[in-house]
Scaffold this active site. Structure first.
Site, PDB file in Angstrom:
ATOM      1  N   HIS A 235       0.928  -1.263   0.010  1.00  0.00           N
ATOM      2  CA  HIS A 235       0.204   0.099   0.092  1.00  0.00           C
ATOM      3  C   HIS A 235       0.704   1.296   0.078  1.00  0.00           C
ATOM      4  O   HIS A 235       0.638   2.212  -0.732  1.00  0.00           O
ATOM      5  CB  HIS A 235      -0.693  -0.079   1.117  1.00  0.00           C
ATOM      6  CG  HIS A 235      -1.786  -1.078   1.582  1.00  0.00           C
ATOM      7  ND1 HIS A 235      -2.987  -1.519   0.771  1.00  0.00           N
ATOM      8  CD2 HIS A 235      -1.552  -2.172   2.412  1.00  0.00           C
ATOM      9  CE1 HIS A 235      -3.288  -2.499   1.195  1.00  0.00           C
ATOM     10  NE2 HIS A 235      -2.555  -3.129   2.034  1.00  0.00           N
TER      11      HIS A 235
HETATM   12  C1  BDR Z   1      -2.448   0.470   5.511  1.00  0.00           C
HETATM   13  O1  BDR Z   1      -2.588  -0.231   6.756  1.00  0.00           O
HETATM   14  C2  BDR Z   1      -1.523  -0.724   7.322  1.00  0.00           C
HETATM   15  O2  BDR Z   1      -1.437  -1.908   7.734  1.00  0.00           O
HETATM   16  C3  BDR Z   1      -0.428  -0.281   6.101  1.00  0.00           C
HETATM   17  O3  BDR Z   1       0.828  -0.084   6.613  1.00  0.00           O
HETATM   18  C4  BDR Z   1      -1.129   0.487   5.303  1.00  0.00           C
HETATM   19  O4  BDR Z   1      -0.705   2.052   5.687  1.00  0.00           O
HETATM   20  C5  BDR Z   1      -3.296  -0.329   4.478  1.00  0.00           C
HETATM   21  O5  BDR Z   1      -4.664  -0.543   4.694  1.00  0.00           O
END
Ligand code: BDR
Ligand code: CA
Length: 336
Positions: A235
């Protein structure tokens, strides 16, 4: 432009930091609760900037709790360290600061409108800084954030983790008037790490490449324990990549609001993706079709996945820790 990174490292946050350090002028890292405790996130950030050859980058510890609620327990998949699978030496330098909000406000005065924030965790620090000093918004050029989605969530059916972990903070940021770019699940879940990506990275053979490959391997395994998917999404680096190669993304101006009260939708990003002709300005039509509110965000609606992974892998291939350390030493100009 100068960039301040605010996040909860965290595997994909670490890759976001890597990309930013390789390509952008990073003036600091502020940490928050989220993937792990803020103390773990801070330790991980300190170790990571050190490992990346930038021990001079300030790391400032941010908020341990969301504005209203208790922090979410995110140990599943992230391990007790918050970055399971990443084996890093202890940080050797002391660039630690205890107050991310003061650091953020100080950076905004120092760099004024040359400062952009890249947010890859819950938005508690930025909201806290805005609540402490509402004029902050006038001194931030832009916030690029990983969070939300055009539709659907990962923490709940409706909500993405970073927004869901502190919806009130997200609401403050989305209402702030600061120009926003949003990289939500609708694009980040398309950037899945395949075993062939990991192999390409491992074959680079550098210490950095091996650590990144180990991290990604762990992320793939951990993700598959929770979600029925083959490839783990990466992400956070997308919110950085937009500043390095904007052509990777298609962005559209849209109105995004944060749902705070829904029984099933708390933490949802409500994105107005309608195309209206404008004829709803007539009061009689407004009863059936509400007019659109002004756009407050550039929402990523498409991503060139291959171009993104090429950027990431090339950045690791060409990452020269010694050159980066030397260049940083030569241009030393730190906040205090
Ligand atoms: C987001 O949630 C976290 O677990 C990851 O680092 C990312 O920023 C994804 O939903
Ligand atoms: Ca994150």
């Amino acid at each position: 432009m100068k960039y301040l990174l605010d996040g909860d490292p965290g595997h994909d946050d670490m890759l976001a930091i890597l990309l930013a350090v390789r390509h952008l002028e990073v003036v600091g890292v502020t940490t928050t609760h989220g993937n792990t405790s803020v103390d773990n996130a801070t330790r991980n950030a300190l170790q990571w900037v050190d490992f990346l050859g930038r021990p001079d980058i300030r790391v400032a510890r941010g908020r341990a709790h969301p504005l209203l609620n208790s922090p979410v327990d995110s140990s599943v998949g992230n391990g007790s360290s918050g970055a399971a699978g990443a084996v890093l030496p202890e940080a050797t330098t002391e660039t630690y600061m205890s107050d991310a909000i003061a650091f953020l406000l100080g950076a905004s005065h120092r760099y004024h409108s040359d400062l952009a924030i890249i947010a890859t965790g819950p938005l508690t620090n930025i909201a806290s800084a805005l609540l402490a000093d509402p004029s902050l918004g006038e001194r931030i050029q832009e916030i690029s954030l990983m969070g939300g989605s055009l539709a659907g969530g990962n923490s709940t059916a409706a909500a993405e983790f970073n927004i869901w972990a502190d919806p009130e903070a997200a609401a403050v940021v989305f209402a702030s008037g600061i120009p926003l770019r949003m990289f939500g699940l609708n694009v980040t879940e398309r950037a899945g790490v395949t075993s062939s990506h990991i192999q390409r990275i491992r074959e680079i053979g550098s210490d950095l490449a091996i650590v990144v490959a180990d991290i990604l391997q762990h992320v793939r395994i951990a993700r598959r324990q929770v979600f029925a998917v083959d490839d783990a999404p990466l992400h956070d680096p997308l919110a950085v990549a937009t500043f390095i190669d904007p052509g990777i993304f298609t962005l559209r101006d849209m109105r995004v609001d944060i749902e705070l009260h829904g029984n099933h939708t708390r933490g949802m990003t409500v994105v107005d993706a309608r195309s209206l002709t404008g004829s709803t300005d007539s009061p009689s039509l407004n009863r059936a079709v509400a007019p659109m509110r002004a756009a407050n965000c550039q929402v990523a609606v498409d991503v060139d996945v291959d171009a993104f992974f090429d950027l990431l892998i090339d950045s690791i291939r060409t990452y020269d820790v010694h050159a980066i350390r030397a260049a940083a030493g030569a241009g030393e100009d730190h906040d205090s």
